[in-house]
Scaffold this active site. Structure first.
Site, short mmCIF file in Angstrom:
data_model
loop_
_atom_site.label_atom_id
_atom_site.label_comp_id
_atom_site.label_asym_id
_atom_site.label_seq_id
_atom_site.Cartn_x
_atom_site.Cartn_y
_atom_site.Cartn_z
N LYS A 92 0.80 -1.24 0.03
CA LYS A 92 -0.01 0.03 -0.21
C LYS A 92 0.96 1.27 -0.05
CE LYS A 92 -1.98 -1.02 3.72
NZ LYS A 92 -1.62 -2.46 4.28
N ARG B 203 -9.63 1.03 8.29
CA ARG B 203 -9.33 -0.26 8.68
C ARG B 203 -10.26 -0.78 9.66
NH1 ARG B 203 -3.37 0.59 8.46
NH2 ARG B 203 -2.32 -1.50 8.93
N ARG C 232 11.65 -5.39 5.22
CA ARG C 232 11.83 -4.02 5.69
C ARG C 232 12.16 -4.03 7.19
NH1 ARG C 232 6.11 -0.77 5.24
NH2 ARG C 232 5.63 -2.32 6.84
N ARG D 207 11.80 -0.73 11.82
CA ARG D 207 10.64 -0.72 12.46
C ARG D 207 10.30 -1.70 13.33
NH1 ARG D 207 5.78 0.42 8.38
NH2 ARG D 207 4.65 -0.94 9.81
N ARG E 39 -0.70 -9.04 13.42
CA ARG E 39 -1.22 -7.87 12.02
C ARG E 39 -2.06 -8.59 11.15
NH1 ARG E 39 4.28 -5.12 10.92
NH2 ARG E 39 3.31 -4.03 9.39
#
Ligand code: B4P
Length: 191
Positions: free
Chosen positions: A14, A89, A128, A134, A146
């Site tokens: 996204k 969401r 990532r 992160r 998640r």
């Protein structure tokens, strides 16, 4: 005004595709994940509150996120349109977004949902995590949570936008440029 909800599970691409779309179509990017991470980095009260949820891979409460979106829409009232990335969401967020857009005579044009296999999502996020640091991308159990939250609380929005005839599924497997081309083919039909 072109208002696209860019949709998909965590790691679907996204954010990656949103940056390319806003550049090509001159739209405003509205990522709740980015806004929340900026609050975290600035150690604001909102950020400290959000951290408790984000560190576990849970959703931040609706009222917090909706308040952030309201402010961003007001700040960008002259925009050509928006790419909503990671928002809505929940059904509450989707309904609130409809009301906020309606206040200025606007509405969602379409939901474009990136369809990606589970193993690929996990691979992209762990990758990532290594590069960005992160916290929510570095722990496999947070990543899996998640994805579970997506299936339990977020995926039902496909029905919400399908009922309005606004849902389109886009193949999210392949290179970033291949996926971008597929998205553009769809977006071009709205002009
Ligand atoms: P987000 O920031 O929205 O996180 P995300 O869904 O994991 O990211 P995204 O999907 O944009 O990443 P992308 O695939 O582009 O949310 C983080 C957290 O914030 C949530 O867990 C929640 O706690 C909170 N939150 C945010 N919005 C909320 C809301 N509305 N309500 C409540 N809580 C909210 O990128 C992933 C990686 O894949 C990148 O490294 C990218 O380079 C790579 N990649 C992308 N496309 C690729 C491709 N085609 N091939 C290979 N790699 C690719």
């Amino acid at each position: 005004m072109l208002n696209i909800v860019l949709f998909g599970p965590p790691g679907a691409g996204k954010g990656t595709q949103a940056y390319k779309l806003i550049e090509k179509y001159k739209l405003v990017h509205l990522s709740t994940g980015d806004i929340l991470r900026a609050e975290l980095a600035a150690k604001t009260k909102l950020g400290e509150e959000a951290r408790k949820f984000m560190d576990k891979g849970e959703l931040v409460p609706d009222e917090v996120v909706i308040g952030m979106i309201r402010k961003k829409l007001n700040d960008n009232s002259e925009a050509n349109g928006f790419i909503f990335d990671g928002f809505p969401r929940t059904k509450e967020q989707a309904k609130a977004l409809d009301v906020l857009l309606d206040e200025s005579g606007n509405s969602i044009t379409a939901m474009l949902a990136l369809d990606v296999e589970h193993a690929e999502l996990v691979k992209r996020l762990l990758n990532r995590g290594k590069n960005s640091g992160r916290a929510d991308d570095q722990d496999i159990s947070i990543i899996e949570n998640r994805v579970i939250v997506y299936h339990n609380e977020t995926k039902l929005l496909i029905d919400y936008y399908s009922e309005q005839g606004k849902f389109s599924s886009i193949n999210g497997m392949g290179t970033i440029d291949e996926i971008f081309k597929r998205l553009c083919q769809k977006v071009d039909t709205f002009y």
